[in-house]
Every structure is written in C-alpha cells, then in structure tokens.
Write an enzyme that holds these catalytic residues in place. Structure first.
Site, short mmCIF file in Angstrom:
data_model
loop_
_atom_site.label_atom_id
_atom_site.label_comp_id
_atom_site.label_asym_id
_atom_site.label_seq_id
_atom_site.Cartn_x
_atom_site.Cartn_y
_atom_site.Cartn_z
N LYS A 176 1.31 -1.21 -17.05
CA LYS A 176 0.45 -1.62 -18.16
C LYS A 176 0.20 -3.10 -17.97
O LYS A 176 0.99 -3.94 -18.38
CB LYS A 176 1.11 -1.33 -19.50
CG LYS A 176 0.12 -1.04 -20.66
CD LYS A 176 -0.90 -2.13 -20.93
CE LYS A 176 -0.30 -3.24 -21.74
NZ LYS A 176 -1.33 -4.29 -22.10
N GLY A 229 6.72 -11.49 -20.22
CA GLY A 229 5.88 -11.97 -21.30
C GLY A 229 6.67 -12.81 -22.29
O GLY A 229 7.68 -13.43 -21.94
N GLU A 251 11.79 -10.60 -18.54
CA GLU A 251 11.61 -11.99 -18.07
C GLU A 251 10.69 -12.65 -19.07
O GLU A 251 9.49 -12.36 -19.11
CB GLU A 251 11.04 -12.00 -16.64
CG GLU A 251 11.21 -13.34 -15.94
CD GLU A 251 10.11 -14.31 -16.29
OE1 GLU A 251 10.36 -15.17 -17.18
OE2 GLU A 251 9.04 -14.24 -15.68
N CYS A 285 5.73 -19.23 -16.49
CA CYS A 285 6.99 -19.15 -17.21
C CYS A 285 7.93 -20.26 -16.78
O CYS A 285 8.81 -20.69 -17.53
CB CYS A 285 7.64 -17.79 -17.01
SG CYS A 285 7.89 -17.34 -15.29
N GLU A 372 7.33 -22.12 -26.48
CA GLU A 372 6.61 -22.06 -25.21
C GLU A 372 5.11 -21.99 -25.50
O GLU A 372 4.62 -21.03 -26.10
CB GLU A 372 7.04 -20.84 -24.40
CG GLU A 372 6.37 -20.77 -23.04
CD GLU A 372 6.72 -19.50 -22.28
OE1 GLU A 372 6.85 -19.59 -21.05
OE2 GLU A 372 6.87 -18.45 -22.91
#
Length: 475
Positions: A176, A229, A251, A285, A372
C-alpha cells in the site's frame, strides 16, 4: 483496460480499478498540475489482494532460497536497465531533481542485489545440548502474507527495502504505497512480473490510509505489517495489529541532531548540515532538523551556514497540506520567541516550494523542537560543551539517527555510546544508510526492528528451532 492517465491496483498479476470505481487525483508537487488519477481502494480491494497473496504464497515458499534469490536478482537487474524510466516517474511524483531520483533508483537496485546474494547464504546455526546425541539447529521460515505500507519521500528505495527481503524470505506481499507516489509502485510491480515473480506474490493496492491502509493492517490473513511513516500512524497500526498478535515492523522517523564541536572542520560540517537538512526538501526520516553547536564556534558556523545557503535552490514538498503544516509550525515558533534567520515562507513560484529555513532561539521544549516537520527546516542550538550537547540530543521523543563533527576520537566514541539513536555518524551527515547496513531507531522512531542489512531477514522470516536426537544403537 484502464486509461493511460489512470494508475490502477495490481492484484494477482492483473491491473484493475477500485471496486467502487472511485479515483483520487494526483498532482505534481513541482507545478501543481494533474499527473494522473489513482485507484481509490477500500476494504473489498484489500480483501482481493490479500486473498491473491494468500493463494500464491505456498507455491512461492516451496522454492529454495537460492531460486527466490535468483528471481530477486532478475528484478533488480531489470530495474537497473529501466532506471531512467523509473526515475522519470519519481521526478513527476515528488518534484525532486532527476539526479536525486536516479540515485534513489540505483539504491533500490543495490538493495535487490544485496538481498539476492543472501540466497547463497541464508543459513541458520547449529549448537550443542546438554542431552547426549542431540543436535540443535535453526531454520528460517516464511511468515505468510506481508502488508508493506510505504512513505512517499524515497518511493523506490522504500518499496525495495521491504519487497525484496519479503519476497526472498518466501512471503507474498500487498504493497500500500503513499497516495502521493502511486505510479512508481505499480511500475515496480509490473517489473516484478516481467522478472518472473509469480502473480499474487507482489500486489499493489492504492488509496488513503483510513480507507485502504487500515483494512489491510486489520486483515486477519496478514501475518506481518511493515510500515514507514509518522509516529502517530505507527501507533495506530501497532494497536490494530497487536489485537491479533501480528508481527509489526515500524520505522517512524526522527528529529535527528547533528552536533558541531569546537574542534570540527567547519567547512565540512556546513556541507553536511546542508545536505542532511535540505536535500529532498528535508523529507527524510534521517534529516538533520536540529543542529547543536558549541558556543566557541557558534557564530562562525552560523555565518558560514547562512552564506552557503544563499546558493541553495528549493525542492518542493509533497503536497499543499504538507506545506501549510510546515509553515504553520514555523509561524508558531516565531510567536514563541524564536527567530527565523533565513526562509520561513512559501516561494513565489508554482508548486509547493518552501524556502530552506533556519530557525534560531527555540527552546528544547518548544513544539518545533520536538515535532518531526518533514520539510526544509532546521533549528540551531547553542551549547557549552559535549555533555550539554548529548543531553540536548537525547531530549527528544525520537531516536533514529545522530551525527557529530569532531577531530577527537574520544569525543566521537563518548557521543556514540551516549547518544540515544539507532544510527550514529561521525564527521558526516545524519542520513546515508546502505543496503548492507541495518537501519532503525529507538523510542518513537520504531519498534526495535532493523530494515536493510541481514537484519531484514529477521523481520521477514521466523526462526524454527529443530532438535535432532539420534540413537547410536540404531546407527
């Protein structure tokens, strides 16, 4: 057949629209023009994809690891052969420069070649036992069906890090992808079929997270969920999958710090700061979003950084929503007393371009220091020395990567031991993982698993312990 401008699902080797007949509109971040329509899938589409994976998986798992590695290698080589075509799709989807998209395509290829090599050494171990004539050994076993939910920021490496080891370990997968990067995902899945991956072993279902992602995570026939994500979404996924005790690899990003000591090579530190904070529009990330500088060199480093940024061009962020969220956080930091030294606004051009931004004077407890942003924004902090720097680095809900620039091996090792991060870098940037390096973090950055490297095999397979007891009298 679907229209050329439509990006369909790929289920059981066939390209199909969503059952609902609904589509999402995908815009190009660079100029806001419409690139394509994307299948807007729901639970019915997810059910079909999981069923296709479940039916294809046993035969795929029956093959040897060597044979599966050979197919993975063919897919990697085919992607290398079509790298320009793949990169062109990524440029359209994300707005990143062609050079960066080509580099990411090559990184996906290298991941495939690395995983394929494991086919010749996918070994367990043997050990002794307290019981006479007993030998204990381990075997790797596939999990079954893996749900692979990927981010938009580096679309091809994100899929490669998950799909290659999942296939190699004998699983069938349902990908996905982010709704922002659908075309590259289907391109990868089409190549897989060309390379000899059996239909149903790699399926792609598009759509929004709550409409397609959530049913996939909750599906009772999904044995593993691997997600890249945000931490907020990761928590929801973990809670859903935990209800049936499904294996979950998360992650979840970071608020990564780069420390500049008073004995650092400042030119090198500036170069790596810009690369870490602003490449890919800061949508990494492992982006360096906190720059921690010793007081003795703070002004010099700050001035050199701002001077170097004058030549820095912008890259668009992925969506209007993302741009507004980032700029809102910067505006609130001003209201809290921080200063914006450069950037801080939208550029006057088409596309979702934010000027590369440096913030100064934010407190460690401010919103901008802890959240973030996933954009071209970094924050400067002033510290007295190493102990204060390490304390500031660790004053974060995240723990993905951290970097230090110093000429002292003593400082470097102290930092490596004390920094709360899954990856530590000395005298370079906060990003730059390679296929043979396990990657992942602690705290809100993940659940402890490592992707890439041989550690990925632990994510996508189970270890079975076999006890072999023999009777010497029957020999």
């Amino acid at each position: 057949m679907v229209a050329r401008a439509d990006v369909p699902n790929l289920i059981g080797g066939k390209e199909v629209p969503a059952h609902s007949g609904s589509w999402l509109e995908k815009q190009r971040p660079a100029d806001e023009t419409v690139m394509c329509r994307v299948a807007r899938s729901g639970s019915t589409d997810v059910d079909e994809a999981v069923l296709a994976a479940r039916e294809a998986q046993p035969a795929w798992a029956e093959g040897t690891a060597v044979a599966r590695g050979d197919v993975v290698r063919e897919l990697a080589l085919l992607l290398r052969e079509r790298r320009e075509e793949a990169a062109a799709l990524v440029v359209e989807e994300t707005g990143k420069p062609e050079e960066l998209a080509l580099g990411e395509t090559d990184a996906a290829v290298e991941m495939g070649l690395f995983v394929a090599g494991e086919g010749r050494r996918s070994y367990g171990r043997t050990t002794t036992a307290s019981m006479p004539h007993r030998t204990v050994l381990t075997l790797r076993q596939p999990l079954g069906v893996a749900a692979l939910i990927t981010s938009f920021n580096t679309p091809l490496p994100n899929i490669a890090w998950k799909a290659f080891p999942s296939m190699f370990c004998g699983n069938a997968s349902v990908v996905k992808p982010s709704e922002h990067t659908p075309a590259s995902a289907v391109f990868f899945a089409r190549l897989a079929l060309e390379a000899g991956v059996p239909p149903g072993v790699l399926n792609v279902v598009h759509g929004l997270g709550d409409e397609a992602g959530a049913p996939l995570v909750a599906h009772p026939d999904v044995d593993l969920v691997s997600f890249t994500g945000s931490a907020a979404t990761g928590r929801a996924i973990n809670e859903s999958a935990a209800r049936r005790l499904a294996k979950t690899c998360l992650e979840l990003g970071g608020k990564n710090a780069l420390v500049v000591c008073d004995d650092a090579d400042l030119s090198r530190a500036v170069t790596w700061t810009i690369a870490s904070a602003f490449s890919n529009a800061g949508q990494r990330c492992a982006s360096a979003s906190r720059i921690v500088v010793f007081d003795a060199v703070y002004e010099t480093f700050r001035d050199r950084l701002l001077e170097a940024m004058a030549a820095l061009d912008s890259q668009p962020v992925i969506s209007l929503e993302s741009m507004e969220r980032i700029l809102g956080a910067v505006a609130r930091s001003r209201e809290s007393g921080a200063s914006v030294l450069v950037g801080g606004g939208r550029l006057e051009r088409r596309g979702w371009h934010i000027a590369p931004t440096v913030v100064e004077g934010a407190a460690s407890g401010d919103e901008i220091s802890g959240v973030e942003l996933f954009g071209p924004v970094t924050i400067l902090y002033r510290v007295a020395g190493l102990d204060e720097a390490i304390a500031l680095v660790n004053d974060s809900p995240y723990g993905l990567t951290a970097a230090i620039h110093t000429a002292s091996v003593h400082r470097a090792m102290q930092f490596a031991e004390k920094a709360q991060a899954g990856v530590v870098v000395v005298n370079a940037g906060t990003h730059g993982s390679e296929p043979h390096m396990g990657f992942g973090g602690i705290k809100d950055s993940g659940t402890g698993w490592r992707e890439a490297g041989i550690e990925a095999l632990d994510v996508y397979s189970d270890l079975k312990v076999v006890n072999l007891v023999v009777d010497p009298e029957l020999a």
